[in-house]
Design an enzyme around this catalytic site. Structure first.
Site, PDB file in Angstrom:
ATOM      1  N   HIS A  38       0.895  -1.117   0.082  1.00  0.00           N
ATOM      2  CA  HIS A  38       0.022  -0.119   0.140  1.00  0.00           C
ATOM      3  C   HIS A  38       0.875   1.324  -0.185  1.00  0.00           C
ATOM      4  O   HIS A  38       1.744   1.306   0.897  1.00  0.00           O
ATOM      5  CB  HIS A  38      -0.994  -0.120   1.333  1.00  0.00           C
ATOM      6  CG  HIS A  38      -1.740  -1.041   1.518  1.00  0.00           C
ATOM      7  ND1 HIS A  38      -2.814  -1.431   0.676  1.00  0.00           N
ATOM      8  CD2 HIS A  38      -1.715  -2.473   2.306  1.00  0.00           C
ATOM      9  CE1 HIS A  38      -3.268  -2.725   1.050  1.00  0.00           C
ATOM     10  NE2 HIS A  38      -2.684  -3.052   2.134  1.00  0.00           N
ATOM     11  N   GLY A  41       2.817   3.033   3.142  1.00  0.00           N
ATOM     12  CA  GLY A  41       3.424   2.075   4.056  1.00  0.00           C
ATOM     13  C   GLY A  41       2.780   1.889   5.384  1.00  0.00           C
ATOM     14  O   GLY A  41       1.652   1.960   5.467  1.00  0.00           O
ATOM     15  N   ALA A 188       6.796   2.986  22.492  1.00  0.00           N
ATOM     16  CA  ALA A 188       5.554   3.810  22.161  1.00  0.00           C
ATOM     17  C   ALA A 188       4.306   2.994  21.577  1.00  0.00           C
ATOM     18  O   ALA A 188       3.188   3.069  21.752  1.00  0.00           O
ATOM     19  CB  ALA A 188       6.120   4.832  20.819  1.00  0.00           C
ATOM     20  N   GLY A 275       9.632  -4.300  19.240  1.00  0.00           N
ATOM     21  CA  GLY A 275      10.390  -3.854  18.559  1.00  0.00           C
ATOM     22  C   GLY A 275      10.186  -4.116  17.029  1.00  0.00           C
ATOM     23  O   GLY A 275       9.284  -4.640  16.745  1.00  0.00           O
ATOM     24  N   HIS A 448      -0.795  33.891  25.498  1.00  0.00           N
ATOM     25  CA  HIS A 448      -1.531  33.574  26.550  1.00  0.00           C
ATOM     26  C   HIS A 448      -2.969  33.569  26.282  1.00  0.00           C
ATOM     27  O   HIS A 448      -3.263  34.626  25.759  1.00  0.00           O
ATOM     28  CB  HIS A 448      -1.252  34.379  27.744  1.00  0.00           C
ATOM     29  CG  HIS A 448      -2.014  34.290  28.981  1.00  0.00           C
ATOM     30  ND1 HIS A 448      -1.853  33.163  29.935  1.00  0.00           N
ATOM     31  CD2 HIS A 448      -3.102  35.109  29.626  1.00  0.00           C
ATOM     32  CE1 HIS A 448      -2.808  33.421  31.080  1.00  0.00           C
ATOM     33  NE2 HIS A 448      -3.521  34.197  30.709  1.00  0.00           N
TER      34      HIS A 448
END
Length: 469
Positions: A38, A41, A188, A275, A448
């Site tokens: 695809h 990726g 993650a 991993g 702010h």
């Protein structure tokens, strides 16, 4: 040139490959992309993008169960998992189609199939393309960029079976919401899935072999994340090892050793997130000077391999394994080929983001790594509880941490946890790329009320000047 002859051939159409191809076309180089699955990726189709769509749904589910804090009430709150998953897949499909449009717009030739190096034709390298084992075409170009990415690492005994033990793919398209889940790995990917399923109501256990979750992050941020996830009801087992695994009819029982004790944990499903390994197989690297180190192609600062005319980018070429690093490498590689002056990537300038709840983001050195270099450091911290916008949003839990060189004022690293920090980290990334010091950052005016004011305060805090804490 004929349709099989190009200036550059990119093997792989992920976030590194398609970006490299577009940039090459912009520079006037005839370019082809060879993609076996695809466009976009893994990142776009089965990673970065669809997971964020899922996480957005889980954040909404969490908010709906805390409406009372904002003065609202609702009954019979529920979700349709099928619609949640379909929305995620629709988002991925829309963006994949967008990549195809961009390539067409830039006149990049796209070949559907698997590409591999197939020798040379004079000064031109040949790339043979096959589809389902059948030859499609043979292309030639003086420059070939390998961008085939990586895949999930599989541990013995934890091989995904599509039913009880999931890889990231199964975890993104569940047909039913598991009541309990165990995630192996707290990087993650693992933490994002843990956060999604916990916010959707599942009981979640995370098992990490190292001594803390999110181990690449600053230790202080990891500790705050651990505290936040535990408060949400997650079970976090660190310095843990998985022993025997037993598959039952519709559950999995695992033996887990942690804290000097061994316990059996039974859950509906297991997600393996331990991993990645590079996709180096079947690329025709045999007989070339391309070197492989622990499943990843070795490159120099300009993405060149040891084989003339062959380059590698993205996850295939090693850490950090991030889509934005792959895209940047793609541009760098192509511009170097085109003869432009390029600046090699400094890994310490690549920001990292984890889209859990609360979010985590960082760039540069952790406090421990900065000290390990022998430098004297100044550290600033500012909590979200001191920020008006964060309190107004109902997001008072968070921290921004800065690490400076005490002698030069260089920003060595920045680390954040809290709402919207994945959007804010780029400010510090720009500061590092621009080699700004505390002087420029202190003089910068932050609007702010915004959560980004915490970034300013964290700089001031490193120099004993924080105003709101």
């Amino acid at each position: 040139m004929s349709k099989t002859e190009f200036d550059i051939i990119v093997v792989g159409g992920g976030p590194g490959g398609y970006v490299a191809a577009i940039r090459a076309a912009q520079l006037g180089l005839s370019t082809a992309v060879v993609e076996a699955n695809h466009l976009g990726g893994i990142c776009l189709n089965w990673g970065c993008i669809p997971t964020k769509a899922l996480l957005r749904s889980s954040e909404i589910n969490h908010l709906l169960h805390h409406l009372g804090e904002f003065g609202f009430s609702a009954d019979n709150i529920r979700f349709d998992l099928d619609k949640v998953v379909k929305r995620s897949r629709k988002v991925a499909g829309q963006l994949s189609a967008g990549v195809a449009h961009l390539l067409k717009k830039n006149k990049v030739a796209v070949f559907d199939g698997f590409g591999r190096l197939d020798g040379t034709d004079g000064t031109r390298r040949k790339v043979a393309i096959t589809k389902d084992g059948n030859p499609v075409a043979t292309l030639t170009a003086p420059h070939v960029i390998l961008a085939t990415g990586a895949r999930a690492r599989i541990l013995p005994g934890l091989e995904p079976d599509g039913r009880l033990i999931w890889s990231y793919r199964e975890a993104m398209v569940p047909t039913a919401m598991p009541k309990s889940l165990l995630v192996v790995g707290s990087g993650a990917i693992g933490i994002e899935f843990a956060s999604f399923y916990r916010n959707m109501g599942a009981e979640v256990t995370v098992v990490e072999v190292l001594d803390r979750i999110l181990p690449v992050e600053d230790e202080e941020i990891s500790a705050l994340a651990h505290k936040a996830f535990a408060k949400q009801g997650m079970t976090l087992l660190t310095s843990a090892k998985i022993g025997a695994i037993r598959k039952n009819a519709d559950s999995v029982t695992l033996s887990v050793e942690a804290g000097g004790k061994t316990q059996e944990i039974t859950v509906d499903r297991v997600i393996s997130a331990v991993g990645i390994v590079g996709n180096v197989e079947n690329l025709g690297l045999e007989g070339t000077a391309v070197q492989i180190d622990r499943t990843h192609v070795t490159i120099d600062s300009h993405c060149r391999t040891g084989e003339p005319g062959v380059y590698a980018i993205g996850d295939l070429a090693g850490p950090p394994w991030l889509a934005h690093k792959a895209s940047h490498e793609g541009v760098l590689c192509v511009e170097a080929i085109a003869g432009r002056h390029v600046h090699p990537i400094d890994p310490a300038n690549v920001p990292g983001c984890t889209y859990c709840s609360p979010q985590v983001a960082s760039v540069g050195l952790t406090e421990a790594r900065a000290k390990a270099t022998g430098r004297k450091v100044r550290v600033g911290r500012f909590p979200f509880i001191g920020n008006g916008k964060a309190i107004a949003m109902g997001e008072p839990e968070g921290l921004v941490k800065t690490v400076f060189d005490a002698e030069t004022g260089e920003l060595l690293g920045a680390h954040m946890i809290g709402a919207e920090v994945t959007e804010m980290i780029q400010g510090y990334a720009i500061a590092r790329t621009s080699e700004l010091t505390e002087a420029e950052l202190k003089e910068t005016i932050f609007p702010h009320p915004t959560i980004s004011e915490t970034m300013h305060e964290a700089v001031l805090a490193a120099y004993d000047g924080a105003l709101h804490i």
